[in-house]
Design a protein around this motif. Structure first.
Motif, PDB file in Angstrom:
ATOM      1  N   ALA A 192       0.912  -1.304   0.099  1.00 15.83           N
ATOM      2  CA  ALA A 192      -0.131  -0.117  -0.052  1.00 15.83           C
ATOM      3  C   ALA A 192       0.902   1.340  -0.075  1.00 15.83           C
ATOM      4  CB  ALA A 192      -1.002  -0.005   1.348  1.00 15.83           C
ATOM      5  N   THR A 193       0.425   2.133  -0.618  1.00 17.72           N
ATOM      6  CA  THR A 193       0.983   3.547  -0.581  1.00 17.72           C
ATOM      7  C   THR A 193       0.638   4.440   0.639  1.00 17.72           C
ATOM      8  OG1 THR A 193       1.453   3.464  -2.966  1.00 17.72           O
ATOM      9  CG2 THR A 193       1.680   5.730  -2.109  1.00 17.72           C
ATOM     10  N   ILE A 194       1.347   4.515   1.564  1.00 18.89           N
ATOM     11  CA  ILE A 194       0.916   5.530   2.505  1.00 18.89           C
ATOM     12  C   ILE A 194       1.918   6.400   3.035  1.00 18.89           C
ATOM     13  CG2 ILE A 194      -0.742   3.627   3.443  1.00 18.89           C
ATOM     14  CD1 ILE A 194       1.493   2.936   5.692  1.00 18.89           C
ATOM     15  N   ASN A 195       1.494   7.425   3.628  1.00 21.98           N
ATOM     16  CA  ASN A 195       2.529   8.461   4.038  1.00 21.98           C
ATOM     17  C   ASN A 195       2.476   8.813   5.535  1.00 21.98           C
ATOM     18  OD1 ASN A 195       3.531   9.313   1.310  1.00 21.98           O
ATOM     19  ND2 ASN A 195       1.449   9.883   1.018  1.00 21.98           N
ATOM     20  N   LEU A 196       3.493   9.119   6.322  1.00 21.10           N
ATOM     21  CA  LEU A 196       3.262   9.316   7.788  1.00 21.10           C
ATOM     22  C   LEU A 196       2.361  10.490   7.802  1.00 21.10           C
ATOM     23  CD1 LEU A 196       7.011   9.057   9.310  1.00 21.10           C
ATOM     24  CD2 LEU A 196       5.050   7.704   9.655  1.00 21.10           C
ATOM     25  N   GLU A 197       2.375  11.618   7.227  1.00 14.70           N
ATOM     26  CA  GLU A 197       1.787  12.430   7.421  1.00 14.70           C
ATOM     27  C   GLU A 197       0.261  12.271   7.696  1.00 14.70           C
ATOM     28  OE1 GLU A 197       3.642  12.488   4.631  1.00 14.70           O
ATOM     29  OE2 GLU A 197       5.453  13.474   5.786  1.00 14.70           O
ATOM     30  N   GLU A 198      -0.276  11.063   6.981  1.00 10.63           N
ATOM     31  CA  GLU A 198      -1.681  10.784   7.270  1.00 10.63           C
ATOM     32  C   GLU A 198      -1.954  10.391   8.540  1.00 10.63           C
ATOM     33  OE1 GLU A 198      -3.213   8.693   3.249  1.00 10.63           O
ATOM     34  OE2 GLU A 198      -0.984   7.997   3.978  1.00 10.63           O
ATOM     35  N   PHE A 199      -0.906  10.088   9.287  1.00  8.61           N
ATOM     36  CA  PHE A 199      -1.216   9.482  10.481  1.00  8.61           C
ATOM     37  C   PHE A 199      -0.603  10.209  11.859  1.00  8.61           C
ATOM     38  CE2 PHE A 199      -0.531   6.190   7.294  1.00  8.61           C
ATOM     39  CZ  PHE A 199      -1.809   5.463   7.360  1.00  8.61           C
ATOM     40  N   THR A 200      -0.695  11.701  11.542  1.00 10.21           N
ATOM     41  CA  THR A 200      -0.249  12.588  12.366  1.00 10.21           C
ATOM     42  C   THR A 200      -1.112  12.371  13.905  1.00 10.21           C
ATOM     43  OG1 THR A 200       0.301  13.909  10.930  1.00 10.21           O
ATOM     44  CG2 THR A 200       0.378  14.749  13.029  1.00 10.21           C
ATOM     45  N   GLU A 201      -2.459  12.065  13.878  1.00  9.54           N
ATOM     46  CA  GLU A 201      -3.100  12.109  14.949  1.00  9.54           C
ATOM     47  C   GLU A 201      -2.636  10.699  16.054  1.00  9.54           C
ATOM     48  OE1 GLU A 201      -7.086  13.779  15.024  1.00  9.54           O
ATOM     49  OE2 GLU A 201      -6.765  13.279  12.950  1.00  9.54           O
ATOM     50  N   ILE A 202      -2.589   9.738  15.098  1.00 11.38           N
ATOM     51  CA  ILE A 202      -2.136   8.381  15.721  1.00 11.38           C
ATOM     52  C   ILE A 202      -0.779   8.484  16.335  1.00 11.38           C
ATOM     53  CG2 ILE A 202      -1.793   5.798  15.092  1.00 11.38           C
ATOM     54  CD1 ILE A 202      -4.118   5.716  13.058  1.00 11.38           C
ATOM     55  N   ILE A 203       0.010   9.063  15.550  1.00 13.36           N
ATOM     56  CA  ILE A 203       1.232   9.162  16.243  1.00 13.36           C
ATOM     57  C   ILE A 203       1.324  10.078  17.338  1.00 13.36           C
ATOM     58  CG2 ILE A 203       3.747  10.170  15.851  1.00 13.36           C
ATOM     59  CD1 ILE A 203       3.146   9.516  12.678  1.00 13.36           C
ATOM     60  N   GLU A 204       0.628  11.159  17.432  1.00 10.90           N
ATOM     61  CA  GLU A 204       0.548  12.042  18.535  1.00 10.90           C
ATOM     62  C   GLU A 204      -0.194  11.113  19.840  1.00 10.90           C
ATOM     63  OE1 GLU A 204       0.887  14.675  21.347  1.00 10.90           O
ATOM     64  OE2 GLU A 204       1.657  14.800  19.202  1.00 10.90           O
ATOM     65  N   LEU A 205      -1.011  10.546  19.574  1.00 13.51           N
ATOM     66  CA  LEU A 205      -1.831   9.373  20.519  1.00 13.51           C
ATOM     67  C   LEU A 205      -0.612   8.615  21.147  1.00 13.51           C
ATOM     68  CD1 LEU A 205      -4.544   8.447  21.722  1.00 13.51           C
ATOM     69  CD2 LEU A 205      -4.428   6.703  19.946  1.00 13.51           C
ATOM     70  N   PHE A 206       0.286   7.950  20.550  1.00 16.60           N
ATOM     71  CA  PHE A 206       1.279   7.151  21.059  1.00 16.60           C
ATOM     72  C   PHE A 206       2.439   7.971  21.983  1.00 16.60           C
ATOM     73  CE2 PHE A 206      -0.661   3.915  18.875  1.00 16.60           C
ATOM     74  CZ  PHE A 206      -0.289   2.728  19.543  1.00 16.60           C
ATOM     75  N   ASN A 207       2.798   9.227  21.277  1.00 20.19           N
ATOM     76  CA  ASN A 207       3.541  10.049  21.844  1.00 20.19           C
ATOM     77  C   ASN A 207       2.896  10.554  23.342  1.00 20.19           C
ATOM     78  OD1 ASN A 207       5.419  10.261  19.627  1.00 20.19           O
ATOM     79  ND2 ASN A 207       4.322  12.334  18.885  1.00 20.19           N
ATOM     80  N   GLN A 208       1.800  10.851  23.250  1.00 27.03           N
ATOM     81  CA  GLN A 208       0.997  11.101  24.541  1.00 27.03           C
ATOM     82  C   GLN A 208       1.345  10.042  25.565  1.00 27.03           C
ATOM     83  OE1 GLN A 208      -3.015  12.246  24.109  1.00 27.03           O
ATOM     84  NE2 GLN A 208      -3.457  12.555  26.299  1.00 27.03           N
ATOM     85  N   ASP A 209       0.735   9.026  25.099  1.00 29.04           N
ATOM     86  CA  ASP A 209       1.048   7.541  25.916  1.00 29.04           C
ATOM     87  C   ASP A 209       2.311   7.457  26.490  1.00 29.04           C
ATOM     88  OD1 ASP A 209       0.100   5.067  27.307  1.00 29.04           O
ATOM     89  OD2 ASP A 209       1.243   4.141  25.466  1.00 29.04           O
ATOM     90  N   ASN A 210       3.504   7.580  25.575  1.00 32.22           N
ATOM     91  CA  ASN A 210       4.768   7.369  25.903  1.00 32.22           C
ATOM     92  C   ASN A 210       5.504   8.337  26.578  1.00 32.22           C
ATOM     93  OD1 ASN A 210       7.171   5.544  25.324  1.00 32.22           O
ATOM     94  ND2 ASN A 210       7.887   7.484  24.345  1.00 32.22           N
TER      95      ASN A 210
ATOM     96  N   ARG B 261       3.990  -0.599   5.789  1.00 31.98           N
ATOM     97  CA  ARG B 261       3.365  -0.945   6.999  1.00 31.98           C
ATOM     98  C   ARG B 261       3.641   0.369   7.999  1.00 31.98           C
ATOM     99  NH1 ARG B 261       6.493  -6.118   8.312  1.00 31.98           N
ATOM    100  NH2 ARG B 261       8.117  -5.000   7.064  1.00 31.98           N
ATOM    101  N   LEU B 262       3.004   0.612   8.877  1.00 30.09           N
ATOM    102  CA  LEU B 262       3.101   1.839   9.697  1.00 30.09           C
ATOM    103  C   LEU B 262       3.666   1.246  11.091  1.00 30.09           C
ATOM    104  CD1 LEU B 262       3.058   4.854  10.644  1.00 30.09           C
ATOM    105  CD2 LEU B 262       0.798   4.253  11.540  1.00 30.09           C
ATOM    106  N   PHE B 263       5.035   1.824  11.534  1.00 27.21           N
ATOM    107  CA  PHE B 263       5.490   1.503  12.754  1.00 27.21           C
ATOM    108  C   PHE B 263       5.623   2.667  13.576  1.00 27.21           C
ATOM    109  CE2 PHE B 263       7.279  -1.511   9.587  1.00 27.21           C
ATOM    110  CZ  PHE B 263       7.397  -2.792  10.298  1.00 27.21           C
ATOM    111  N   ILE B 264       5.088   2.214  14.799  1.00 23.96           N
ATOM    112  CA  ILE B 264       5.317   3.325  15.837  1.00 23.96           C
ATOM    113  C   ILE B 264       5.911   2.532  16.991  1.00 23.96           C
ATOM    114  CG2 ILE B 264       4.273   5.037  17.139  1.00 23.96           C
ATOM    115  CD1 ILE B 264       1.835   5.353  15.274  1.00 23.96           C
ATOM    116  N   GLU B 265       7.181   3.319  17.563  1.00 25.33           N
ATOM    117  CA  GLU B 265       7.745   2.722  18.673  1.00 25.33           C
ATOM    118  C   GLU B 265       8.196   3.663  19.621  1.00 25.33           C
ATOM    119  OE1 GLU B 265      11.373   1.083  16.822  1.00 25.33           O
ATOM    120  OE2 GLU B 265       9.934  -0.813  15.810  1.00 25.33           O
ATOM    121  N   GLY B 266       7.815   3.457  20.904  1.00 22.64           N
ATOM    122  CA  GLY B 266       8.273   4.374  22.378  1.00 22.64           C
ATOM    123  C   GLY B 266       9.439   4.040  22.726  1.00 22.64           C
TER     124      GLY B 266
END
Length: 133
Positions: free
Chosen positions: A3-21, A33-38
């Protein structure tokens, strides 16, 4: 096919994980695939996007702080993304814990596939799907 995806599309999801982390997480895309690692992987997410099956799969998920509504917020953001991008279902892959099972059932996910065990304690293990409306 990736799939063609861009990080900019997932700003809110990334921020959610930043908040949790409690601090910024590392977020990147690899092979569709999208990876987010705290920090020390206390918070992490891996999503797979399959445009042919029109499915977004939550392959890995972990929040540092549970029972704070982060999972429900993530699910809402994924539903919005799915609706905007032509995906028709979400999958939580390999439910292994009672907590993950309860979350999936609470949010309307249904188990797909056959049972691999007669043990009632193991019957919840498997993949769960949610049709997006």
């Amino acid at each position: 096919m990736f799939a063609t995806i861009n990080l900019e599309e997932f700003t809110e999801i990334i921020e959610l994980f930043n908040q949790d982390n409690g601090e910024p997480c590392q977020a990147y895309i690899n092979m569709g695939r999208l990876f987010i690692e705290g920090t020390e992987r206390q918070s992490q997410l891996m999503l797979r996007f399959n445009p042919l099956l029109k499915c977004i799969t939550i392959a890995t998920i972990q929040f540092a702080h549970t029972k704070k509504g982060y999972g429900s917020q993530l699910l809402q953001l994924l539903k919005e993304y799915a609706n905007q991008n032509g995906y028709e279902k979400l999958c939580i892959e390999s439910i292994l814990t009672e907590e993950a099972y309860c979350f999936a059932i609470k949010h309307g996910f249904k188990k797909e596939g056959e049972e691999y065990s007669q043990d009632p304690a193991l019957k919840r293990f498997g993949n769960y799907f949610l049709e997006i409306k």
